[in-house]
Design an enzyme around this catalytic site. Sequence first.
Site, PDB file in Angstrom:
ATOM      1  N   ASP A 196      -2.826 -18.722   2.329  1.00  0.00           N
ATOM      2  CA  ASP A 196      -3.700 -18.944   2.031  1.00  0.00           C
ATOM      3  C   ASP A 196      -4.029 -20.494   2.744  1.00  0.00           C
ATOM      4  O   ASP A 196      -5.323 -19.972   3.271  1.00  0.00           O
ATOM      5  CB  ASP A 196      -3.706 -19.807   0.472  1.00  0.00           C
ATOM      6  CG  ASP A 196      -1.931 -20.442   0.626  1.00  0.00           C
ATOM      7  OD1 ASP A 196      -1.137 -20.234   1.580  1.00  0.00           O
ATOM      8  OD2 ASP A 196      -1.366 -21.089  -0.577  1.00  0.00           O
ATOM      9  N   ASP A 202     -11.106  -8.785   7.765  1.00  0.00           N
ATOM     10  CA  ASP A 202     -12.858  -8.809   6.774  1.00  0.00           C
ATOM     11  C   ASP A 202     -13.312  -9.893   7.063  1.00  0.00           C
ATOM     12  O   ASP A 202     -14.244 -10.672   6.799  1.00  0.00           O
ATOM     13  CB  ASP A 202     -12.321  -7.693   5.294  1.00  0.00           C
ATOM     14  CG  ASP A 202     -12.047  -6.672   5.634  1.00  0.00           C
ATOM     15  OD1 ASP A 202     -11.714  -5.371   6.716  1.00  0.00           O
ATOM     16  OD2 ASP A 202     -12.247  -6.404   4.650  1.00  0.00           O
ATOM     17  N   TYR A 262       0.815  -1.808  -0.032  1.00  0.00           N
ATOM     18  CA  TYR A 262      -0.118  -0.552   0.133  1.00  0.00           C
ATOM     19  C   TYR A 262       1.237   1.308   0.516  1.00  0.00           C
ATOM     20  O   TYR A 262       0.213   2.302  -0.268  1.00  0.00           O
ATOM     21  CB  TYR A 262      -0.918   0.062   1.105  1.00  0.00           C
ATOM     22  CG  TYR A 262      -2.643  -1.153   0.737  1.00  0.00           C
ATOM     23  CD1 TYR A 262      -2.636  -2.011  -0.163  1.00  0.00           C
ATOM     24  CD2 TYR A 262      -2.881  -1.258   2.234  1.00  0.00           C
ATOM     25  CE1 TYR A 262      -3.275  -2.366   0.001  1.00  0.00           C
ATOM     26  CE2 TYR A 262      -3.969  -2.572   2.668  1.00  0.00           C
ATOM     27  CZ  TYR A 262      -3.893  -3.229   1.670  1.00  0.00           C
ATOM     28  OH  TYR A 262      -4.737  -4.038   1.355  1.00  0.00           O
ATOM     29  N   LYS A 287       4.397 -15.548   3.426  1.00  0.00           N
ATOM     30  CA  LYS A 287       3.791 -16.011   1.868  1.00  0.00           C
ATOM     31  C   LYS A 287       5.559 -16.815   1.585  1.00  0.00           C
ATOM     32  O   LYS A 287       6.047 -15.807   0.383  1.00  0.00           O
ATOM     33  CB  LYS A 287       3.089 -15.269   1.168  1.00  0.00           C
ATOM     34  CG  LYS A 287       2.900 -16.512  -0.061  1.00  0.00           C
ATOM     35  CD  LYS A 287       1.844 -17.776   0.352  1.00  0.00           C
ATOM     36  CE  LYS A 287       1.659 -18.412  -1.158  1.00  0.00           C
ATOM     37  NZ  LYS A 287       1.222 -19.296  -1.144  1.00  0.00           N
ATOM     38  N   ASP A 330      -5.342  -6.828   6.225  1.00  0.00           N
ATOM     39  CA  ASP A 330      -6.497  -6.482   5.634  1.00  0.00           C
ATOM     40  C   ASP A 330      -7.567  -7.125   5.385  1.00  0.00           C
ATOM     41  O   ASP A 330      -8.791  -7.281   5.599  1.00  0.00           O
ATOM     42  CB  ASP A 330      -6.107  -4.722   4.626  1.00  0.00           C
ATOM     43  CG  ASP A 330      -7.682  -4.842   3.631  1.00  0.00           C
ATOM     44  OD1 ASP A 330      -8.470  -4.877   4.722  1.00  0.00           O
ATOM     45  OD2 ASP A 330      -7.714  -3.477   2.948  1.00  0.00           O
TER      46      ASP A 330
END
Length: 347
Positions: A218, A246, A136, A186, A242
């Site tokens: 994942d 959610d 970001y 990851k 993020d």
Amino acid sequence: MALIALMPGDGIGPEVIAEARRVLDALGLDLSFEEAAVGGAAYLTAAHPLPPESLDLAERADAVLFGAVGDPQFDGLERELRPEQAILGLRKKLGLFANLRPVRLFEGLEDASALKPEIARAIDLLIVRELTGDIYFGEHSRGRTHTGLRYGQDVMRYDETEIARIAHIGFTAAAGRRGRLLSVDKANVLETSAVWREVVNEVRRDFPEVALTHMYVDNAAMQLIRDPGQFDVILTGNLFGDILSDQASMCVGSIGMLPSAALDEDGKGLYEPIHGSAPDIAGQGKANPCAAILSAAMLLRHSLRLTAAADRIEAAVAAAIAGGARTADLGGTLSTSAMGDAVLAAL
């Protein structure tokens, strides 16, 4: 007297912040409030999503209570003028690098969860998300290849200092809870994640009482659905945090139930519900104010050290929910203000 900056923002932000303010007022604490425009609301009046006067208030205040920003009408603006730049700008200017997102199921909301009740009932975790690095805040560019094809490029980057300071937050949080920290990355694909894992392992030496494990993002997303009760504290970067937070919101019934805190190194923070501005229901009294109210509780606990007052708010929300108070997102019929009334009655 502590100064609280109120930044309602766009969409349902003003509605939910109004209810959080009512709850704070009812506690009779020594607080003062000043309000400032951010996001699309600020762009309409000041031609910028984070005007100088709003940033000045945020810097002067002891804490910031933030609503939400964003509206499709501003999608055509240049990136630096879009509403979302307000929250990104505040995080950067105030050094708010540590994002705390508690996730737990309130008794009575088992049927609202997307999971089986017996699985949802076990959810009680904390997501610690790094907030000022990662993709970001990396370099962004667009262009065309030599054959004329359009492309976009976003750089994901962390250095060891950024990783170490958020890792310390994660380990400290785990030490104060059930002593288990899961670091999500990851590392099998991304060099950023490989460095992340190395540094987290190094910080571990300072916290021998905390059990550390690693998991690829994942798999973490899958496990959050299969067996969320296994998690205590989840430590991860900006992008992965993020997405996972959610996802976690639907495990506990609604994104309208989850608060968050963004803290600097000294405990000053910005507090906001994790839901967005939801312009499709703005002004209709349909928004769930619980996440904003619980964000106010986090503000009292983390920035003002008023633990007892924070406990009272959280207990009042729990009591209102247990008593059957429900907004539309939870399958009920209460309006935003009526849900606020239910929490105030329980308080």
